[in-house]
Design a protein around this motif. Structure first.
Motif, PDB file in Angstrom:
ATOM      1  N   GLU A 357      -3.332  46.228  28.797  1.00 29.05           N
ATOM      2  CA  GLU A 357      -4.345  45.511  29.577  1.00 29.05           C
ATOM      3  C   GLU A 357      -3.981  44.031  29.691  1.00 29.05           C
ATOM      4  OE1 GLU A 357      -9.152  44.479  29.532  1.00 29.05           O
ATOM      5  OE2 GLU A 357      -8.248  45.593  27.872  1.00 29.05           O
ATOM      6  N   LEU A 358      -3.513  43.436  28.595  1.00 30.72           N
ATOM      7  CA  LEU A 358      -3.110  42.027  28.627  1.00 30.72           C
ATOM      8  C   LEU A 358      -1.941  41.825  29.581  1.00 30.72           C
ATOM      9  CD1 LEU A 358      -3.223  39.120  27.543  1.00 30.72           C
ATOM     10  CD2 LEU A 358      -1.729  39.862  25.672  1.00 30.72           C
ATOM     11  N   GLU A 359      -0.970  42.726  29.554  1.00 32.08           N
ATOM     12  CA  GLU A 359       0.178  42.599  30.449  1.00 32.08           C
ATOM     13  C   GLU A 359      -0.248  42.681  31.913  1.00 32.08           C
ATOM     14  OE1 GLU A 359       4.638  44.431  31.241  1.00 32.08           O
ATOM     15  OE2 GLU A 359       3.233  45.536  29.974  1.00 32.08           O
ATOM     16  N   ASN A 360      -1.124  43.612  32.233  1.00 29.57           N
ATOM     17  CA  ASN A 360      -1.595  43.735  33.615  1.00 29.57           C
ATOM     18  C   ASN A 360      -2.333  42.475  34.056  1.00 29.57           C
ATOM     19  OD1 ASN A 360      -0.520  46.292  33.807  1.00 29.57           O
ATOM     20  ND2 ASN A 360      -2.431  47.329  33.278  1.00 29.57           N
ATOM     21  N   LEU A 361      -3.122  41.891  33.147  1.00 32.75           N
ATOM     22  CA  LEU A 361      -3.835  40.656  33.485  1.00 32.75           C
ATOM     23  C   LEU A 361      -2.853  39.533  33.780  1.00 32.75           C
ATOM     24  CD1 LEU A 361      -6.420  38.908  33.652  1.00 32.75           C
ATOM     25  CD2 LEU A 361      -6.138  38.480  31.194  1.00 32.75           C
ATOM     26  N   MET A 362      -1.819  39.384  32.952  1.00 30.23           N
ATOM     27  CA  MET A 362      -0.866  38.300  33.166  1.00 30.23           C
ATOM     28  C   MET A 362      -0.088  38.493  34.464  1.00 30.23           C
ATOM     29  SD  MET A 362      -1.910  36.726  30.663  1.00 30.23           S
ATOM     30  CE  MET A 362      -0.994  35.266  31.079  1.00 30.23           C
ATOM     31  N   ARG A 363       0.186  39.723  34.831  1.00 32.20           N
ATOM     32  CA  ARG A 363       0.846  39.970  36.119  1.00 32.20           C
ATOM     33  C   ARG A 363      -0.051  39.541  37.273  1.00 32.20           C
ATOM     34  NH1 ARG A 363       5.332  43.294  36.198  1.00 32.20           N
ATOM     35  NH2 ARG A 363       5.844  44.323  34.219  1.00 32.20           N
ATOM     36  N   ARG A 364      -1.342  39.885  37.183  1.00 34.82           N
ATOM     37  CA  ARG A 364      -2.272  39.481  38.244  1.00 34.82           C
ATOM     38  C   ARG A 364      -2.367  37.963  38.341  1.00 34.82           C
ATOM     39  NH1 ARG A 364      -5.513  43.430  36.014  1.00 34.82           N
ATOM     40  NH2 ARG A 364      -7.081  41.935  35.262  1.00 34.82           N
ATOM     41  N   LEU A 368      -1.585  35.772  41.598  1.00 34.66           N
ATOM     42  CA  LEU A 368      -2.734  35.267  42.344  1.00 34.66           C
ATOM     43  C   LEU A 368      -3.074  33.816  42.080  1.00 34.66           C
ATOM     44  CD1 LEU A 368      -5.095  38.364  41.961  1.00 34.66           C
ATOM     45  CD2 LEU A 368      -3.559  37.820  43.860  1.00 34.66           C
ATOM     46  N   CYS A 369      -2.691  33.272  40.927  1.00 36.93           N
ATOM     47  CA  CYS A 369      -3.051  31.897  40.592  1.00 36.93           C
ATOM     48  C   CYS A 369      -2.285  30.924  41.487  1.00 36.93           C
ATOM     49  CB  CYS A 369      -2.752  31.617  39.120  1.00 36.93           C
ATOM     50  SG  CYS A 369      -3.214  29.957  38.596  1.00 36.93           S
ATOM     51  N   ALA A 370      -3.010  29.993  42.115  1.00 37.60           N
ATOM     52  CA  ALA A 370      -2.379  29.075  43.060  1.00 37.60           C
ATOM     53  C   ALA A 370      -1.561  27.999  42.353  1.00 37.60           C
ATOM     54  CB  ALA A 370      -3.452  28.424  43.939  1.00 37.60           C
ATOM     55  N   ASP A 371      -2.003  27.573  41.178  1.00 44.09           N
ATOM     56  CA  ASP A 371      -1.321  26.503  40.456  1.00 44.09           C
ATOM     57  C   ASP A 371      -0.270  27.070  39.505  1.00 44.09           C
ATOM     58  OD1 ASP A 371      -3.011  24.594  41.665  1.00 44.09           O
ATOM     59  OD2 ASP A 371      -4.551  24.995  40.145  1.00 44.09           O
TER      60      ASP A 371
END
Length: 481
Positions: A357-364, A368-371
């Motif tokens: 779950e942590l890995e999937n979050l970091m991929r997202r 997606l993060c602009a900065d």
């Protein structure tokens, strides 16, 4: 007990260990130099070595092969602050008697020293030849829970023992299995993985053992099974608890006899494979329900490895998060870094999906993060968008009350970082548990304090006092749940 040669470039560690070993009855010679340690070995001194890895004039692990050649019966205990699985594996390959991560438990060090001196001999395990290793190790974590896993793995590298890996979904069971293969004596052979839960039950036997032409409807040709494909290597049986009874019986025969037959075949085939099994289920409970063979369990559970869930190793989250961001970058996603406050937010989560779950979050976040810098607000927003079943995984029927309380406390401590929470934690936590307990009990009894007191096992006057102290509203005749 004997003479201990102690080598560590940290004066404080040398002092503490010298005092503890002396009190335990040992004579100690201590140095901060690898060269001095080697001179003592050449002179025939000492009954045991306790050495750090990194010293100003050398590497303790690099000395081990020479020590084994010069004095094969001299046991060596290796300590290291480089607490990775590779350090544990290097120590095992070099012939260390034991590997202990820093910071160490003094009682544990003394126990290993006593055991080594009583045995008066180094390990005689066959050590694999160096070279041919994949240095990109997927296992990440310096927590005590992961150190226990690393040490077990390191001891298994030179064996073909059957291993049972137990852990929740997403903890990395296949990564451990692959590491045992990649760094073991069968690394030149194939690694074949099969998930029991992903194969239709009526096809599992054919998938595992292969089938002959005409063995069943649709079998138009002979097909090799996973056992044949894994010959000379490792067969990883994931979710072994989902294996049907008929396949369990055939697998038991393979483990007992070392051979198998294909579905529809008669000629036995020798099984030259190492078996590593894994499950997230309690196999002993399945045995009591008659769903898993007890004799098969003991054949598979030769060496058990328990993988801790992420909530038991929250101190590993920063290393994991940064590693996943680097991996995402290597796969073509934008380069990202993460702030310290964002890492504090991650440490405060329950992570029912664990490392996956942590890995999937970091991929997202990488996508997606602009900065370039991922800050706490971005992480909180993304976490808030998680499905409620994931966000509330251990609150809504997913574990015991003690598990939920433990998860809450871990988040509480993590949010304070390296600083301790304010004083009065015991009373504060008791209040947080007591308030909903009394309020919900009153709701269930429709405000009847006599019934509520009886249900809680409290004196009525005690209950009234707690209601006043906690400022709990009481409404007669109304059930709020």
């Amino acid at each position: 007990m004997g003479v201990v040669l102690l080598a560590d470039d940290d004066r404080a560690i040398r002092t503490v260990l010298t005092q503890a070993l002396t009190r335990a009855g040992c004579r100690v010679r201590a140095t901060g130099s690898a060269n001095t340690l080697w001179r003592w070995v050449e002179d025939g001194e000492g009954d045991l070595i306790v050495t750090d890895v990194v010293m100003p004039d050398g590497d303790g692990l690099d000395l081990l092969p020479a020590i084994r050649r010069k004095r094969p019966d001299l046991p060596v205990i290796v300590m290291s602050a480089q607490n990775t699985v590779m350090t544990a594996i290097r120590a095992a390959e070099a012939g260390a008697y034991e590997y202990l991560p820093k910071p160490f438990d003094l009682k544990e060090v003394l126990a290993h020293v006593k055991k080594a001196l009583d045995g008066r001999g180094g390990r005689t395990d066959e050590t694999p030849e160096p070279g041919g290793r994949d240095e990109t190790m997927p296992l990440i974590g310096r927590s005590p829970a992961m150190q226990d896993v690393y040490r077990i793995m390191a001891r298994l590298m030179t064996t073909d023992l059957t291993v049972m890996i137990n852990g929740e979904s997403g903890t990395g069971k296949e990564l451990v299995a692959r590491a045992l293969h990649n760094f073991g004596r069968r690394k030149s052979g194939p690694f074949v993985a099969v998930n029991m839960a992903a194969i239709p039950r009526d096809l599992i036997e054919s998938e595992l053992f292969g089938h002959e032409k005409g063995a069943f409807t649709g079998a138009t040709d002979r097909a090799q099974g996973r056992f044949e494909l894994a010959q000379g290597g490792t067969l990883f049986l994931d979710e072994i608890g989902d294996m049907p009874p008929e396949a369990q019986t055939r697998l038991l025969r393979v483990l007992q006899e070392g051979e198998f037959t294909t579905v529809g075949g008669r000629a036995p085939i020798r099984a030259d494979v190492r078996i590593i099994a894994a499950t997230h289920q309690d196999l002993r409970e399945l045995i009591s329900e008659g769903r898993f063979r007890e004799d098969l369990f003991y054949r598979l559970n030769v060496v058990p490895i328990r993988l801790p869930p992420l909530r038991e190793r929250v101190e590993d989250i920063p290393d994991l998060a940064r590693a996943f961001l680097r991996r995402a970058e290597s796969e073509g996603l934008p380069r990202k870094t993460i702030s310290a406050k964002a890492l504090d937010v991650l440490r405060g989560q329950s992570w029912p999906g664990n490392v996956r779950e942590l890995e999937n979050l970091m991929r997202r976040l990488a996508a997606l993060c602009a900065d370039e810098m991922i800050d706490a607000a971005v992480v909180e927003t993304e976490l808030a968008a998680r499905p409620s079943s994931a966000a509330d995984g251990d609150r809504d029927g997913g574990g015991t009350l003690s598990t939920a309380v433990e998860s809450h406390l871990r988040r509480y401590f993590a949010l304070h970082g390296d600083a301790l929470p304010p004083a009065g934690l015991y009373d504060r936590i008791l209040r947080e548990v007591e308030l909903p307990l009394i309020a919900l009990t009153l709701s269930a009894t429709r405000g009847n304090q006599l019934k509520a007191a009886d249900l809680l096992g409290l004196n009525r006057n005690t209950l009234r006092k707690r209601i006043r102290d906690l400022d709990i509203p009481v409404t007669r005749g109304k059930k709020l749940m």
